[in-house]
Design a protein around this motif. Sequence first.
Motif, short mmCIF file in Angstrom:
data_model
loop_
_atom_site.label_atom_id
_atom_site.label_comp_id
_atom_site.label_asym_id
_atom_site.label_seq_id
_atom_site.Cartn_x
_atom_site.Cartn_y
_atom_site.Cartn_z
N LYS A 1 0.78 7.86 2.54
CA LYS A 1 1.88 6.34 2.17
C LYS A 1 0.41 5.05 2.30
CE LYS A 1 5.99 5.35 2.11
NZ LYS A 1 7.01 5.26 2.77
N GLU A 2 0.14 5.03 4.06
CA GLU A 2 -0.59 4.41 4.83
C GLU A 2 -2.44 4.28 3.42
OE1 GLU A 2 0.13 1.96 6.52
OE2 GLU A 2 1.86 3.02 6.55
N ASP A 3 -2.88 5.08 2.90
CA ASP A 3 -4.04 5.30 1.88
C ASP A 3 -3.20 4.26 0.78
OD1 ASP A 3 -5.28 6.32 4.23
OD2 ASP A 3 -5.10 8.80 2.47
N VAL A 4 -1.82 4.27 0.30
CA VAL A 4 -1.86 4.22 -0.68
C VAL A 4 -1.07 2.64 -1.19
CG1 VAL A 4 -0.25 4.02 -3.09
CG2 VAL A 4 -1.17 6.16 -2.08
N LEU A 5 -0.68 2.29 0.69
CA LEU A 5 -0.30 0.80 0.53
C LEU A 5 -1.55 -0.12 0.81
CD1 LEU A 5 3.09 1.11 3.19
CD2 LEU A 5 3.02 0.66 0.70
N SER A 6 -2.67 0.64 1.82
CA SER A 6 -4.05 -0.11 1.94
C SER A 6 -4.11 0.08 0.28
CB SER A 6 -4.91 -0.07 2.40
OG SER A 6 -5.48 1.62 2.61
N ARG A 7 -4.59 0.02 -0.54
CA ARG A 7 -5.05 0.11 -2.22
C ARG A 7 -4.06 -0.36 -2.89
NH1 ARG A 7 -9.04 0.97 -5.56
NH2 ARG A 7 -8.97 1.92 -7.16
N ILE A 8 -3.04 -0.23 -2.58
CA ILE A 8 -1.58 -1.56 -3.78
C ILE A 8 -2.61 -3.07 -3.52
CG2 ILE A 8 -0.25 -2.75 -3.88
CD1 ILE A 8 1.09 -0.21 -3.90
N GLU A 9 -3.10 -3.26 -1.80
CA GLU A 9 -3.02 -4.44 -0.92
C GLU A 9 -4.87 -4.72 -1.40
OE1 GLU A 9 -3.28 -4.21 3.15
OE2 GLU A 9 -3.14 -6.54 3.43
N ASN A 10 -5.33 -3.93 -1.32
CA ASN A 10 -6.64 -4.33 -1.71
C ASN A 10 -6.56 -4.69 -3.02
OD1 ASN A 10 -8.17 -3.95 0.23
ND2 ASN A 10 -8.51 -1.44 -0.24
N ILE A 11 -5.81 -3.82 -4.18
CA ILE A 11 -6.28 -4.37 -5.66
C ILE A 11 -4.94 -6.21 -6.02
CG2 ILE A 11 -4.40 -3.54 -7.50
CD1 ILE A 11 -4.39 -0.55 -7.05
N LEU A 12 -4.24 -5.80 -4.82
CA LEU A 12 -3.30 -7.26 -5.17
C LEU A 12 -4.09 -8.40 -4.61
CD1 LEU A 12 0.20 -6.59 -4.13
CD2 LEU A 12 -0.43 -6.74 -6.50
N ASN A 13 -5.28 -8.25 -3.16
CA ASN A 13 -6.22 -9.31 -2.72
C ASN A 13 -7.19 -10.05 -4.31
OD1 ASN A 13 -5.01 -9.52 -0.50
ND2 ASN A 13 -6.17 -8.14 0.57
N ILE A 14 -7.49 -8.76 -4.77
CA ILE A 14 -8.46 -9.00 -6.11
C ILE A 14 -7.33 -9.89 -6.83
CG2 ILE A 14 -9.80 -7.77 -7.59
CD1 ILE A 14 -10.19 -5.21 -6.89
N TYR A 15 -6.55 -9.95 -7.16
CA TYR A 15 -6.30 -10.84 -8.09
C TYR A 15 -5.39 -12.14 -7.68
CZ TYR A 15 -7.49 -7.00 -11.33
OH TYR A 15 -8.64 -5.84 -11.84
#
Length: 197
Positions: A182-196
């Motif tokens: 889960k941690e990896d997925v959540l940090s991926r989501i965080e990165n994706i949302l930061n881009i936009y």
Amino acid sequence: MEIKQCRFVTSVANSKNIADYGMPEIAIAGKSNVGKSSFINFIVNNKSIAKTSSTPGKTRLLNYFEINKGQFMFVDLPGYGYAKVSGEVKDSWDDMIGGYLLGSKRLVNVFLLVDVRHEPTALDKQMVAYMHHYQIPFTVIATKCDKLSRQACMKQRGIIASALCLGDENIMFVSSHAKTGKEDVLSRIENILNIYA
Ligand SMILES: Nc1nc2c(ncn2[C@@H]2O[C@H](COP(=O)(O)OP(=O)(O)O)[C@@H](O)[C@H]2O)c(=O)[nH]1
Ligand SMILES: [Mg+2]
């Protein structure tokens, strides 16, 4: 990144009726039965908000889940690879998938789920080719990692990555049952949302 709240918003049965909800969308794609609905339940900490099934190929809908009161939306796409009625393997995806991928104004990333135990199918490869063609950012996530030893998972990493023409480090690993990754997925989501943002 923490998921504090998840709300089922709506089901859409026709891609012509895709609406703009004013927040980024992360779509969940993959074969029927790969574990898409279980993945959503796991990531949002809800046992049953997305309906899971041991009968493949049932969902022909786009299901929208709003996360953290407007932060982003998970969109559960129809699974591919099974025909609705006969149970035979289908060799194309539902029109809904392409309709959504090209029709959504807010899509920021597709999470393509693949079963860690199996080599990606022709349809998985087509999905990747399609996303490359239309320049849709995506993330490959291997599911059901509790079904294999750690060592076997690492072996599958190379098989999955090369079948999809990706580098090994681009594959993420989760188990919705064992609640790992889960941690990896959540940090991926965080990165994706930061881009936009
Ligand atoms: N062992 C194991 N089974 C899983 C996992 N995730 C889903 N499943 C099972 O796989 C089946 C399909 O799951 P579901 O989430 O409905 O898949 P979907 O069709 O892609 O939405 C169900 O029987 C789930 O219990 C997992 O992480 N580990
Ligand atoms: Mg499902």
